[in-house]
Design a protein around this motif. Structure first.
Motif, mmCIF file in Angstrom:
data_model
loop_
_atom_site.group_PDB
_atom_site.id
_atom_site.type_symbol
_atom_site.label_atom_id
_atom_site.label_comp_id
_atom_site.label_asym_id
_atom_site.label_seq_id
_atom_site.Cartn_x
_atom_site.Cartn_y
_atom_site.Cartn_z
ATOM 1 N N LEU A 1 1.345 -3.818 -1.712
ATOM 2 C CA LEU A 1 0.888 -4.260 -0.493
ATOM 3 C C LEU A 1 0.739 -6.000 -0.334
ATOM 4 C CD1 LEU A 1 -1.556 -1.476 0.451
ATOM 5 C CD2 LEU A 1 0.689 -1.785 1.444
ATOM 6 N N SER A 2 0.264 -6.597 -1.588
ATOM 7 C CA SER A 2 0.127 -7.811 -1.749
ATOM 8 C C SER A 2 1.387 -8.596 -1.799
ATOM 9 C CB SER A 2 -0.730 -8.056 -2.964
ATOM 10 O OG SER A 2 -0.450 -9.351 -3.182
ATOM 11 N N LEU A 3 2.484 -8.016 -2.382
ATOM 12 C CA LEU A 3 3.787 -8.565 -2.220
ATOM 13 C C LEU A 3 4.541 -8.550 -0.901
ATOM 14 C CD1 LEU A 3 5.324 -7.238 -5.827
ATOM 15 C CD2 LEU A 3 4.996 -9.636 -5.130
ATOM 16 N N ILE A 4 4.158 -7.708 -0.321
ATOM 17 C CA ILE A 4 4.743 -7.438 1.032
ATOM 18 C C ILE A 4 4.072 -8.366 2.037
ATOM 19 C CG2 ILE A 4 4.910 -5.753 3.077
ATOM 20 C CD1 ILE A 4 5.163 -3.451 0.870
ATOM 21 N N LYS A 5 3.104 -8.427 1.758
ATOM 22 C CA LYS A 5 2.279 -9.448 2.879
ATOM 23 C C LYS A 5 2.692 -10.853 2.598
ATOM 24 C CE LYS A 5 -2.308 -10.613 4.384
ATOM 25 N NZ LYS A 5 -3.762 -10.413 4.275
ATOM 26 N N LYS A 6 2.648 -11.098 1.307
ATOM 27 C CA LYS A 6 2.908 -12.359 0.651
ATOM 28 C C LYS A 6 4.307 -12.868 1.261
ATOM 29 C CE LYS A 6 3.470 -15.269 -3.379
ATOM 30 N NZ LYS A 6 3.294 -15.120 -5.040
ATOM 31 N N ASN A 7 5.242 -12.227 1.110
ATOM 32 C CA ASN A 7 6.650 -12.559 1.347
ATOM 33 C C ASN A 7 6.888 -11.942 2.797
ATOM 34 O OD1 ASN A 7 7.825 -13.361 -1.398
ATOM 35 N ND2 ASN A 7 6.721 -11.447 -1.891
ATOM 36 N N ASN A 8 6.115 -11.512 3.503
ATOM 37 C CA ASN A 8 6.499 -11.197 4.968
ATOM 38 C C ASN A 8 7.688 -10.046 5.026
ATOM 39 O OD1 ASN A 8 6.123 -11.135 7.666
ATOM 40 N ND2 ASN A 8 7.554 -12.745 8.077
#
Length: 233
Positions: free
Chosen positions: A42-49
């Motif tokens: 979830l963090s990677l998805i949010k960080k990279n849009n």
């Protein structure tokens, strides 16, 4: 810009989770997620849009619980892809031998590679990276002694993989020696299970392993039939 590709490691089960997609559309797929690592995804998805388009399971896992339900709870429009031979009991889309789908301009072709389990698939990403799940490992292959595993199927699946071009990169579902990637050519030369001269020799090798059951098999298999832990309400 073009291919997004990440290889993530679960240190408890030595599982490799893969994220790939198209940087032009920011759409991605997650392959073989692990529920304990949901926050990392979830963090990677949010960080990279990124936009999660597909959740893919290479087979019904016995050594960890998938994060499919947790991720579907956050991304309700994502589609779960599984082998046409899968017996899971949750909503998914079945993929068949040599079927090709796309994430933006990035292709993914599904190859049936049973042996570890009947529903094992490998995924050829962008024509040059093969995610082999629990079929081919670096220098070896997956075990065949539970979940309806089959030595002959494994033998034939390994032979199928090495018909791909020599420069295709091999990304396994696990590795226990901190190795991350190989190639078809390297495996032809160094993979012990590919060097056997006959099916009988191959079977004798695999039957001699005498490995203990996966530590989490009793909890993982029932949970994974339902998509992992139940989603947060």
């Amino acid at each position: 810009m073009g291919l997004i590709f990440r290889q993530l490691t679960d240190k408890v089960s030595n599982t490799y989770t893969y994220i790939f997609g198209d940087s032009n559309t920011n759409e991605i797929a997650i392959v073989d997620s692990v529920h304990e690592n949901t926050d990392e995804y979830l963090s990677l998805i949010k960080k990279n849009n990124w936009q999660l388009k597909y959740l893919i399971e290479t087979h019904l896992h016995a050594d960890h619980i998938t994060a499919v339900n947790q991720l579907k709870n956050h991304f309700v429009n994502s589609v779960v892809l599984l082998s046409a031979k899968s017996e899971v009991q949750y909503k998914h889309q079945k993929v068949t031998e040599r079927e090709t789908l796309h994430i933006g301009n990035i292709s993914m072709q599904f190859i049936e590679t049973p042996g570890h389990t009947p529903d094992c698939i490998s995924i050829l990403v962008d024509s040059n990276r093969l995610l082999t799940g629990d079929c081919m490992f670096i220098g070896s292959c997956g075990r065949t002694d539970f979940q309806s595993g089959n030595n002959k199927d494994m033998y034939e699946s390994l032979k199928k993989i090495i018909t791909l071009p020599n420069d295709v990169l091999i990304y396994p579902g696990h590795d226990y020696k901190s190795r991350f990637v190989s190639t078809v050519q390297e495996e032809k030369i160094t993979n012990k299970q590919l060097l056997h001269k006959s099916l009988n020799e191959f079977e004798n090798d695999l039957n001699s392993w005498n490995l203990p059951p996966p530590k989490k098999i009793k909890e993982s298999v029932p949970a994974n039939l339902l998509g992992g832990l139940m989603p947060i309400s």
